[in-house]
Structures are given as C-alpha cells and as structure tokens.
Design a protein around this motif. Structure first.
Motif, PDB file in Angstrom:
ATOM      1  N   SER A 119       1.284  34.157  21.024  1.00 18.29           N
ATOM      2  CA  SER A 119       2.398  35.071  21.258  1.00 18.29           C
ATOM      3  C   SER A 119       3.493  34.337  22.025  1.00 18.29           C
ATOM      4  CB  SER A 119       1.901  36.280  22.065  1.00 18.29           C
ATOM      5  OG  SER A 119       2.991  37.043  22.521  1.00 18.29           O
ATOM      6  N   ILE A 120       4.677  34.228  21.418  1.00 19.37           N
ATOM      7  CA  ILE A 120       5.789  33.522  22.061  1.00 19.37           C
ATOM      8  C   ILE A 120       6.868  34.541  22.398  1.00 19.37           C
ATOM      9  CG2 ILE A 120       7.585  31.766  21.742  1.00 19.37           C
ATOM     10  CD1 ILE A 120       5.602  30.473  19.685  1.00 19.37           C
ATOM     11  N   ILE A 121       7.265  34.561  23.668  1.00 18.68           N
ATOM     12  CA  ILE A 121       8.327  35.469  24.085  1.00 18.68           C
ATOM     13  C   ILE A 121       9.649  34.702  24.005  1.00 18.68           C
ATOM     14  CG2 ILE A 121       9.240  36.856  26.009  1.00 18.68           C
ATOM     15  CD1 ILE A 121       6.652  37.974  24.616  1.00 18.68           C
ATOM     16  N   ILE A 123       3.672  32.213   5.498  1.00 22.37           N
ATOM     17  CA  ILE A 123       4.220  33.556   5.267  1.00 22.37           C
ATOM     18  C   ILE A 123       4.921  34.022   6.545  1.00 22.37           C
ATOM     19  CG2 ILE A 123       3.588  35.981   4.837  1.00 22.37           C
ATOM     20  CD1 ILE A 123       1.201  34.875   3.191  1.00 22.37           C
ATOM     21  N   ILE A 124       6.084  34.650   6.367  1.00 19.72           N
ATOM     22  CA  ILE A 124       6.813  35.186   7.525  1.00 19.72           C
ATOM     23  C   ILE A 124       7.107  36.674   7.296  1.00 19.72           C
ATOM     24  CG2 ILE A 124       9.001  35.135   8.805  1.00 19.72           C
ATOM     25  CD1 ILE A 124       9.174  32.147   8.229  1.00 19.72           C
ATOM     26  N   PHE A 125       6.877  37.481   8.332  1.00 24.00           N
ATOM     27  CA  PHE A 125       7.352  38.866   8.352  1.00 24.00           C
ATOM     28  C   PHE A 125       8.412  38.943   9.447  1.00 24.00           C
ATOM     29  CE2 PHE A 125       2.992  39.221   6.751  1.00 24.00           C
ATOM     30  CZ  PHE A 125       3.175  40.006   5.618  1.00 24.00           C
ATOM     31  N   HIS A 126       9.645  39.253   9.060  1.00 24.91           N
ATOM     32  CA  HIS A 126      10.737  39.307  10.049  1.00 24.91           C
ATOM     33  C   HIS A 126      11.031  40.762  10.404  1.00 24.91           C
ATOM     34  CE1 HIS A 126      14.306  38.713  12.260  1.00 24.91           C
ATOM     35  NE2 HIS A 126      15.149  39.043  11.301  1.00 24.91           N
ATOM     36  N   MET A 127      10.532  41.174  11.567  1.00 24.71           N
ATOM     37  CA  MET A 127      10.694  42.563  12.013  1.00 24.71           C
ATOM     38  C   MET A 127      11.549  42.686  13.249  1.00 24.71           C
ATOM     39  SD  MET A 127       7.101  44.419  11.841  1.00 24.71           S
ATOM     40  CE  MET A 127       6.299  44.630  10.300  1.00 24.71           C
ATOM     41  N   ALA A 128      11.772  41.570  13.973  1.00 25.74           N
ATOM     42  CA  ALA A 128      12.495  41.667  15.248  1.00 25.74           C
ATOM     43  C   ALA A 128      13.879  42.235  14.993  1.00 25.74           C
ATOM     44  CB  ALA A 128      12.607  40.285  15.892  1.00 25.74           C
ATOM     45  N   ALA A 129      14.218  43.265  15.730  1.00 28.37           N
ATOM     46  CA  ALA A 129      15.510  43.927  15.533  1.00 28.37           C
ATOM     47  C   ALA A 129      15.781  44.848  16.705  1.00 28.37           C
ATOM     48  CB  ALA A 129      15.480  44.750  14.241  1.00 28.37           C
ATOM     49  N   LEU A 178      -2.276  33.509  13.336  1.00 26.32           N
ATOM     50  CA  LEU A 178      -1.097  34.319  13.619  1.00 26.32           C
ATOM     51  C   LEU A 178      -0.264  33.782  14.776  1.00 26.32           C
ATOM     52  CD1 LEU A 178      -0.101  37.052  12.551  1.00 26.32           C
ATOM     53  CD2 LEU A 178      -1.684  38.160  14.131  1.00 26.32           C
ATOM     54  N   THR A 179       1.074  33.719  14.547  1.00 25.71           N
ATOM     55  CA  THR A 179       2.005  33.428  15.643  1.00 25.71           C
ATOM     56  C   THR A 179       3.051  34.533  15.669  1.00 25.71           C
ATOM     57  OG1 THR A 179       1.765  31.045  15.302  1.00 25.71           O
ATOM     58  CG2 THR A 179       3.650  31.760  16.603  1.00 25.71           C
ATOM     59  N   GLY A 180       3.374  35.016  16.875  1.00 28.16           N
ATOM     60  CA  GLY A 180       4.414  36.036  17.012  1.00 28.16           C
ATOM     61  C   GLY A 180       5.554  35.513  17.865  1.00 28.16           C
ATOM     62  N   PHE A 181       6.767  35.994  17.579  1.00 32.46           N
ATOM     63  CA  PHE A 181       7.953  35.593  18.353  1.00 32.46           C
ATOM     64  C   PHE A 181       8.801  36.841  18.569  1.00 32.46           C
ATOM     65  CE2 PHE A 181      12.246  34.140  19.034  1.00 32.46           C
ATOM     66  CZ  PHE A 181      12.116  32.959  19.744  1.00 32.46           C
ATOM     67  N   SER A 182       8.993  37.216  19.838  1.00 32.99           N
ATOM     68  CA  SER A 182       9.736  38.450  20.168  1.00 32.99           C
ATOM     69  C   SER A 182      10.150  38.433  21.619  1.00 32.99           C
ATOM     70  CB  SER A 182       8.848  39.700  20.063  1.00 32.99           C
ATOM     71  OG  SER A 182       8.153  39.781  18.913  1.00 32.99           O
ATOM     72  N   VAL A 228       5.133  36.260  12.665  1.00 38.31           N
ATOM     73  CA  VAL A 228       5.672  37.622  12.727  1.00 38.31           C
ATOM     74  C   VAL A 228       6.724  37.673  13.833  1.00 38.31           C
ATOM     75  CG1 VAL A 228       5.129  40.059  13.165  1.00 38.31           C
ATOM     76  CG2 VAL A 228       3.455  38.619  11.994  1.00 38.31           C
ATOM     77  N   THR A 229       7.968  38.026  13.487  1.00 36.54           N
ATOM     78  CA  THR A 229       8.929  38.302  14.562  1.00 36.54           C
ATOM     79  C   THR A 229       8.858  39.801  14.852  1.00 36.54           C
ATOM     80  OG1 THR A 229      10.852  38.863  13.204  1.00 36.54           O
ATOM     81  CG2 THR A 229      10.464  36.507  13.625  1.00 36.54           C
ATOM     82  N   GLY A 230       9.066  40.155  16.128  1.00 38.93           N
ATOM     83  CA  GLY A 230       8.965  41.574  16.498  1.00 38.93           C
ATOM     84  C   GLY A 230       7.528  42.016  16.682  1.00 38.93           C
ATOM     85  N   HIS A 231       6.630  41.045  16.980  1.00 39.78           N
ATOM     86  CA  HIS A 231       5.196  41.388  17.094  1.00 39.78           C
ATOM     87  C   HIS A 231       4.899  42.231  18.325  1.00 39.78           C
ATOM     88  CE1 HIS A 231       5.529  38.056  19.886  1.00 39.78           C
ATOM     89  NE2 HIS A 231       4.295  38.259  20.308  1.00 39.78           N
ATOM     90  N   THR A 232       5.817  42.274  19.294  1.00 40.93           N
ATOM     91  CA  THR A 232       5.568  43.091  20.499  1.00 40.93           C
ATOM     92  C   THR A 232       6.040  44.529  20.306  1.00 40.93           C
ATOM     93  OG1 THR A 232       7.699  42.435  21.442  1.00 40.93           O
ATOM     94  CG2 THR A 232       5.779  41.094  22.049  1.00 40.93           C
ATOM     95  N   GLY A 233       6.626  44.840  19.150  1.00 39.96           N
ATOM     96  CA  GLY A 233       7.108  46.203  18.903  1.00 39.96           C
ATOM     97  C   GLY A 233       6.031  47.073  18.282  1.00 39.96           C
TER      98      GLY A 233
END
Ligand SMILES: NC(=O)c1ccc[n+]([C@@H]2O[C@H](COP(=O)([O-])OP(=O)(O)OC[C@H]3O[C@@H](n4cnc5c(N)ncnc54)[C@H](O)[C@@H]3O)[C@@H](O)[C@H]2O)c1
Length: 363
Positions: free
Chosen positions: A65-67, A87-93, A40-44, A18-23
């Motif tokens: 969680s990756i910053i 599976i990828i959810f791209h939310m970082a924006a 789960l892995t997050g990148f934000s 998941v990108t944008g997981h900190t939002g």
C-alpha cells in the motif's frame, strides 16, 4: 462460460495495480483481488473518513500500500514502475458532486490530470496488458429524460465532478488512440457504474453513510432530493464487471473490449432516494427521515444506465435486486457495529455469497 465468471486461476499471482485502494470501492476490490491471490499494489491518498474501510481491513490484506498523490507524476511513476503491473484499475478520484462545487480545481486536477498522468506512465510499462479506467454514469450529458444512457450517448456534465469525469473519458480516448493502438500495446477500457452502495462506506454526502450515521446517533435523516431517481447497485456488481472485463481484455479481442462499458443495475433498481431509504429502514428499524427544504446545488433528477453491451459481450449480468442490495448493505453495517466479524471477514463472506449467486437478479 458461466455468466460473471471470474476465473481464480487467471488472477493468481497477477501483478495488479489499483489506484484509490483506500476508498470505498478500492477497499472492496482489494479484498476481492487479495482473495483471488493477485500480487497487489495500491496507490492513493490516506483514508480521510473515520472510520474507514481500508483502515479496518489493512491488517488482513496482503498488498503493497503506497500513500501518494496521483497529481504527482514522479511519485506515481516510481510506484508504477516498481510494481510493473500487468493490469491496472484506476479508481483514484475526487468522487463527490457537492464537494466539487466547493473545490472545482482540485476536482479537475485529480480527475483529469491524475488520469493523464497515469496513462502517460502506462506508455513505458512493457508488461502491461490491460487498463480499466473507472469513470461514472454522470459523464453523460443529462437530458433529464426517462431513458437509460448508452455508451455512444453524448458526454457532458453540469457540475465540476461530472464534467471532470467526462474529460477523463476524452483524455483516455485520446491517449488510447495516440499511443496504444498497436496490437502489442496495453488495451484500455473505461467503465461507468451507477450509484454504488454497500457496507463500509463512510463518505460524507452519500445517502447510505448519511443514513447509517443518523441511525447510530438516533437522529432523523435529512433527504435533499427524496424523489431523485438513481441506478442503485451493490458495490460487488460493478466490481465483478471490472474484473470480468480486465480478464477478457487479456484473453480476447482488443477492438471490442478496449472501449467504454456501462455496468448499471436492471431498471427495477432505479428507484427514488426515498424508496431506497425505506428499504434500508426495513433492516434497521427505528430510522426516521425528513425532507431537507434548504437550497442545494444542482443535481440530476433522472439517471439510468443501459448495460446491454456488457450483458452481450461479457455475459455480465446484475445479480442482486434492490431489496437484496439494501439487505446486504445493512447486514454489513450491523455485523460491523455489533462486532460479529471483522470488516475483512464481512467483505469476504459477502463476496463469496455474491460469487455463489450465479446469473440472475435476486430480490
Ligand atoms: N461510489 C459511487 O457511487 C461511484 C459511482 C460511480 C463512479 N464512482 C467512481 O469510483 C471510483 C471510486 O469511488 P469511491 O466511491 O470508492 O470513492 P472514495 O472517495 O471512497 O475513494 C476515492 C479514492 O481515491 C483516492 N484519491 C482521491 N484523490 C486522490 C489523489 N489526488 N491522489 C491519489 N489518490 C486519490 C482516495 O484516497 C480514495 O482512495 C471513483 O473514480 C469514483 O468517481 C463511484
């Protein structure tokens, strides 16, 4: 199949990135995926509000969680390669219209180049099945008419944010047609939701956080565009659509599912800002508001989304009407400020209530 059905056995152990997981939306999605047992892995970027939902829930989440910055191709590649997602959810924006007027280049770089970076890396991920790119209802060329926008309608965007997300749609379509057309390659979809509200949003320049901040300080809320109509929906509504779609992509026909999808509320949820604030106030008495008469950058007046495609092919339907949405939102904040439960507990109990609330809109 029950409408909006998210199958826990499908998600258990799935490698999800998941990108944008900190939002705001990313935090809710992370709680939901954690509860479904995903790997789960997050990148934000690091959370940039105080308080922040992610900082509140992080200790309860089992996730890597990756910053990092999605504009940094190498950092993103290292994270995605290591996670090897299915599976990828791209939310970082950069998701704010008014901020985009002050920072147009940052908005274009994050929302367009960031999306291109992610899809470029996807080309080398051998076990990737499904990519869901989150854009917005604002990608449509806004004609300021009363009709709701459908997926085939023209893309556009008056301001840097809206146009950057329309560009993300075009970049995704080009990458998909150029590099992901074989039946064995990953299947890519874009998803467009309305104005999402719910507990745990503390972003600047959004109506619910503005109202909550004013409530907390016993201040009067200033409304910039009280008559502007937006398709309000609880954050769990589009998230349930994203999860349903990703699940269908992995198990169904890629020609249908690898496309653009609106996940908007039913038309009775498209109400003016002032009406939403009055509904929020019913659950937190004492709120007062006034019209901010200052000069403001252009924002769309009418905006409605047509979601017939998701209803037909995914059997997705909105479950919570505008009153229930306002009620659940203010319940979350009250629970948080009164320390009735942890932020993670509040999210989990609302997710459980949402899942129980099968296939109809409740007001
Ligand atoms: N909230 C809404 O009403 C709404 C409506 C339609 C679409 N969306 C879309 O949903 C997505 C999530 O929105 P949100 O409301 O959770 O916003 P948010 O501001 O709460 O979260 C944005 C996330 O993106 C991350 N991010 C921003 N720039 C980054 C960068 N350069 N590198 C890495 N990460 C970066 C932030 O760290 C954060 O995790 C966005 O794509 C947004 O455009 C939101």
């Amino acid at each position: 199949m029950v409408n909006n059905q998210i199958d826990p056995s499908f998600w258990k152990g799935k490698r999800v990135f998941v990108t944008g997981h900190t939002g705001f939306k990313g935090s809710w999605l992370s709680v939901w995926l954690h509860n479904l047992g995903a790997n789960l892995t997050g990148f934000s970027l690091a959370p940039d509000t105080q308080p922040s939902l992610f900082s509140e829930i992080e200790k309860d989440l089992s996730m890597t969680s990756i910053i990092g910055d999605i504009r940094n191709l190498e950092a993103l590649k290292e994270a995605m390669t290591r996670a090897n997602p299915e599976i990828i959810f791209h939310m970082a924006a950069q998701p704010l219209v008014r901020y985009s007027y002050d920072h147009p280049l940052e908005t274009f770089q994050t929302n367009i180049i960031g999306t291109a970076n992610l899809l470029e890396i996807c080309r080398s991920l051998k076990e990737l099945k499904s990519v869901v790119v989150i854009t917005t209802d604002k990608v449509y060329e806004n004609e300021e008419w009363v009709w709701a926008y459908r997926e085939p309608d023209a893309l556009g965007g008056y301001d840097p944010y809206s146009s950057s997300k329309a560009c993300a749609e075009i970049v995704t379509s080009a990458m998909k047609r150029s590099f992901f057309s074989s039946p064995t390659s990953a299947c890519i979809a874009t998803v467009l939701a309305g104005n999402v509200i719910g507990g745990g949003d503390w972003a600047l320049d959004r109506i619910v956080p503005d109202v909550v901040r004013a409530f907390q300080k016993s201040e009067v809320v200033s409304l910039r565009n009280p008559q502007a109509i937006r398709p309000w929906q609880h954050v769990l509504e589009p998230l349930s659509g994203y999860l349903t779609l990703a699940q269908k992509i992995c198990t169904g026909e890629r020609d249908i599912f690898g496309s653009a999808w609106n996940f908007g509320p039913d038309s009775q949820n498209a109400v003016p800002v002032e009406k939403l604030v009055s509904l929020l106030a019913e659950h937190w008495p004492g709120v007062r508001w006034q019209v901010d008469q200052g000069q403001h950058p252009h924002e769309a007046f009418y905006l409605k989304l047509e979601s017939s495609k998701a209803k037909h092919y995914l059997e997705w339907v909105p479950r919570w009407g505008i009153e229930k949405t306002a009620h659940m939102t203010m319940d979350w904040y009250r629970g948080y400020y009164k320390k009735e439960s942890s932020a993670f507990g509040l999210c989990t109990s609302q997710i459980n209530e949402y899942v129980r609330n099968k296939n109809y809109v409740t007001s």
